[in-house]
Design an enzyme around this catalytic site. Structure first.
Site, PDB file in Angstrom:
ATOM      1  CD  GLU A   1      -2.216  -1.737   2.636  1.00 47.67           C
ATOM      2  OE1 GLU A   1      -1.853  -1.090   3.557  1.00 47.67           O
ATOM      3  OE2 GLU A   1      -2.950  -2.519   2.729  1.00 47.67           O
TER       4      GLU A   1
ATOM      5  CD  GLU B   1      -3.734  -4.428   5.226  1.00 42.13           C
ATOM      6  OE1 GLU B   1      -4.796  -4.726   4.951  1.00 42.13           O
ATOM      7  OE2 GLU B   1      -3.328  -3.145   5.454  1.00 42.13           O
TER       8      GLU B   1
ATOM      9  CG  PHE C   1       1.618   0.410  10.735  1.00 41.36           C
ATOM     10  CD1 PHE C   1       2.192   0.967  11.912  1.00 41.36           C
ATOM     11  CD2 PHE C   1       1.047   1.228   9.720  1.00 41.36           C
ATOM     12  CE1 PHE C   1       2.312   2.611  11.912  1.00 41.36           C
ATOM     13  CE2 PHE C   1       1.275   2.679   9.730  1.00 41.36           C
ATOM     14  CZ  PHE C   1       1.953   3.368  10.856  1.00 41.36           C
TER      15      PHE C   1
ATOM     16  CG  ASP D   1       0.271  -2.755  15.123  1.00 44.31           C
ATOM     17  OD1 ASP D   1      -0.167  -2.606  16.317  1.00 44.31           O
ATOM     18  OD2 ASP D   1       1.368  -2.142  14.483  1.00 44.31           O
ATOM     19  CG  PHE D   2      -1.559  -3.186   9.319  1.00 45.27           C
ATOM     20  CD1 PHE D   2      -2.150  -3.009  10.434  1.00 45.27           C
ATOM     21  CD2 PHE D   2      -1.246  -2.259   8.128  1.00 45.27           C
ATOM     22  CE1 PHE D   2      -2.458  -1.447  11.034  1.00 45.27           C
ATOM     23  CE2 PHE D   2      -1.623  -0.766   8.710  1.00 45.27           C
ATOM     24  CZ  PHE D   2      -2.145  -0.652   9.663  1.00 45.27           C
ATOM     25  CB  ILE D   3       1.790  -9.588  10.661  1.00 44.40           C
ATOM     26  CG1 ILE D   3       1.797  -9.509  12.093  1.00 44.40           C
ATOM     27  CG2 ILE D   3       2.799  -8.597   9.970  1.00 44.40           C
ATOM     28  CD1 ILE D   3       3.106 -10.346  12.413  1.00 44.40           C
TER      29      ILE D   3
ATOM     30  CG  HIS E   1      -1.337   2.154  13.758  1.00 48.33           C
ATOM     31  ND1 HIS E   1      -2.814   2.121  14.011  1.00 48.33           N
ATOM     32  CD2 HIS E   1      -1.238   2.272  12.314  1.00 48.33           C
ATOM     33  CE1 HIS E   1      -3.337   2.128  12.857  1.00 48.33           C
ATOM     34  NE2 HIS E   1      -2.608   2.342  11.800  1.00 48.33           N
TER      35      HIS E   1
END
Lengths: 328, 328
Positions: free
Chosen positions: B31, B62, B85, B87-89, B131
């Site tokens: 992104e 994602e 970030f 956190d987005f995993i 985040h």
């Protein structure tokens, strides 16, 4: 195997080839069920019986180097794409000469040599992978096409819509083949799918159509157009194949309380993919019953030899448990 | 060949650019990675050199583009998947854990997935609980994945280049608070091997194992310890998997005391794993139990006065080390 314009004789040969492939898948799956019932197969398997025309019609329209991703109900896809019966059985029994050296089993058969990037036990889990294979084909300048097989259950997964959106944005050569067999596990589709299925791909600009998944020639001819379209760079497509699984969700689902015996009988007697094709060819007086008897005998032999091979094959050695966790 | 001062962010960008020049199969997808150059500006200029076909902007999807990366990696490309970030995993977990990590093993070694997931860790950016997390322990837990944690600009370039060349899936966590930190970075084509720890500072009395930006925290604590006559050794594993167990154990054997500092949540985390490795391997040499210092076990709070309490700092590490060294 893709045929652009077909002579009548070649067309007959192709139909008989597709019949043979379907017969092989059915005989294979019936044998899998026997292995399960005889407690010779570890775990479970999700049988493809009833849905043969979808895998065969789709794969008949593909080249060997085109990609597929498959599902938990994947034996038919693997065989239709060119996998060998004996190594399939070996994998199902967890044996060393299996396609995955016994590490994948029924739900994970992969065979890159025939373009099979692997069956996937996460429902809808391969939507991204097939789309990525199509992106890769485009980036590498090959004219390969990728096919993502999934069931109606995967219509509930967000990954599918994210992937279709990107495939449409980037005009990727990927075809999403939805095998709608009316039930996601034990729940009928009308309880889980709102609205019109084809409206979903169409909303993101993916060409979409439905086909009778019990009619292999219909599947093949629909698929051939979609493959040619994708190869020409005209982008992704979605094909809903309306089909039915004769057995339960898996081999252990024998009571099937969620559907009626009448419904099953209706599909098996009026919409059987093998019978449909055989009847058509005989009505056209192109072949007689002996042809089909011969094919049935051939595939029976192939399956018997295959299962004998797999039963006699060695298990992996214990040191293989730590092999291939990493490729470097 | 020379050594310049580069920021951590510039080092990452240089590594990616060099690898993309070297290998046409490498591309980057995520992104705001193209014209925007990434929200952290780490990718500025790459699109000008490599174009939008190799620096690919995606929708905010994602799981979708992570899956596309996996499919591309299976079919001849070497994608870098940018997850903005850490956190987005949580959103990409299926593709990382069930797909990328397992494809090689499940296929009996036939399918390779040379993919890099590039993401971030680190709190104190005042970005609150979604985040700011350091979730590298999650993927370190999974066989099939390698995990790299660059602790400075030199490591940021060298580990990224190794990750891109690796045939297995790698998750690389950059500390988002370090992007502007400067340090010497060679302009040549060096790589840093995975699974080789680096002693950042030699010492006699206590070993401080530290990851990512916690290396700086440990070095700060070591300076304070010097002032009270305690000589601390600081060692950076650089990758949590493969883990250089021998180097960590040897250092603890030498100093007879060990502290592990990591910015992930303390419970069930990287500090627990490394402490157990040291306790197991150096037990008879230790004069005190191995101490662990991780992020406080709370969601990362927004208010700066609260957030700063949650992250290990040099004063706290100093105090723990001092107390540890007073024990006999």
């Amino acid at each position: 195997m893709t045929t652009q314009t077909i002579e009548p004789r070649m067309e007959l040969e192709q139909h008989l080839h597709m019949y043979r492939q379907m017969a092989k898948i059915r005989a294979f799956e019936e044998q899998v069920n026997e292995l399960y019932k005889g407690a010779k197969m570890p775990g479970l398997a999700h049988l493809y019986v009833g849905e043969e025309a979808v895998a065969v019609g789709v794969c008949e329209a593909l080249r060997r180097d085109d990609f597929i991703t498959s599902t938990h109900r994947g034996h038919g896809h693997c065989l239709a794409k060119g996998a060998a019966v004996h190594r399939m059985f070996a994998e199902l029994l967890g044996k060393e000469p299996g396609y995955c050296r016994g590490k994948g089993g029924s739900m994970h058969i992969a065979d890159p040599e025939t373009g099979n990037l692997g069956a996937n036990a996460i429902v809808g889990g391969s939507a991204g992978i097939a789309t990525g294979a199509a992106l890769s084909a485009k980036m590498r300048g090959s004219d390969q096409v990728a096919v993502c097989f999934f069931g109606d259950g995967a219509l509930g997964q967000g990954l599918l819509y994210e992937s279709m959106n990107m495939a449409a944005l980037w005009q990727l050569p990927v075809i999403y083949v939805c095998e709608n067999n009316l039930y996601g596990e034990y729940t009928p589709g009308h309880e889980t799918i709102a609205g019109d299925i084809l409206a979903r791909p169409r909303a993101v600009g993916v060409h979409a159509e439905s086909v009778d998944g019990q009619d292999v020639t219909a599947v093949f001819s629909a698929m051939r157009k979609l493959v040619e379209r994708a190869r020409r760079g005209e982008g992704p497509a979605f094909l809903e194949a309306k089909t039915y699984r004769y057995y339960g969700h898996h081999v252990g689902d024998v009571n099937r309380e969620y559907r009626t015996r009448e419904e099953e009988k209706e599909w098996m007697t009026k919409h059987d993919p093998l019978q449909t094709l055989a009847t058509r060819l005989m009505q056209q007086r192109l072949v007689d019953t002996e042809t089909f008897d011969r094919i049935a005998a051939d595939v029976k032999t192939e399956v018997e030899k295959g299962v004998e091979y797999a039963l006699a094959a060695p298990y992996p050695s214990p040191e293989q448990v730590t092999e291939d966790v990493y490729s470097s | 060949m020379g050594v310049r001062e580069l920021t951590y962010g510039e080092a990452v960008r240089e590594a990616i650019a060099e690898e993309m020049r070297r290998d046409p199969r490498v591309f980057l997808i995520g992104e705001d990675v193209a014209e925007a150059g990434h929200p952290f500006k780490t990718l500025l200029g790459l699109v000008d050199e490599f174009g939008t076909k190799r620096i690919i902007d995606t929708p905010i999807s994602e799981p979708g583009y992570a899956g596309i990366g996996v499919g591309a990696a299976m079919t001849g490309m070497r994608p870098i998947v940018d997850v903005m970030f850490g956190d987005f995993i949580t959103l990409t977990m299926d593709q990382m854990v069930n797909q990328a990590a397992k494809a090689h093993y499940m296929s009996g070694g036939k399918i390779k997935v040379p993919i890099v997931f590039r993401t971030t860790l680190g709190a104190t950016r005042r970005s609150a609980a979604q985040h700011s997390q350091s979730l590298h322990a999650w993927v370190s837990h999974v066989p099939g994945l390698k995990v790299a944690l660059p602790s400075g600009p030199y490591e940021a370039k060298g580990l990224m280049k190794t990750a891109i060349r690796d045939d297995s899936p790698v998750v690389i966590f950059e500390d988002k608070m370090m992007y502007r930190v400067k340090g010497p970075v060679p302009d040549d084509d060096y790589t840093i091997p995975f699974g080789v720890a680096e002693v950042k500072r030699e010492g006699r009395d206590v070993t401080i194992v530290a990851t990512s930006s916690m290396v700086d925290v440990a070095l700060g604590a070591a300076k304070k310890l010097d002032e009270v006559g305690i000589s601390a050794e600081v060692i950076d594993p650089r990758t949590t998997w493969p883990l250089d167990k021998d180097a960590l154990i040897d250092s603890a054997k030498k100093t007879s005391r060990a502290i592990v500092v990591d910015e992930g949540y303390e419970r069930y985390g990287v500090t627990a794993e490394i402490a157990s490795v040291i306790a197991d391997g150096a037990f008879y040499y230790l004069d005190a139990p191995v101490k662990r210092v991780g992020a406080m076990d709370v969601p990362v709070p927004f208010s700066p006065v609260l957030e700063d309490l949650t992250v290990p700092n040099d004063q706290r590490v100093f105090e723990i080390a001092r107390d540890l060294c007073q024990k006999k």
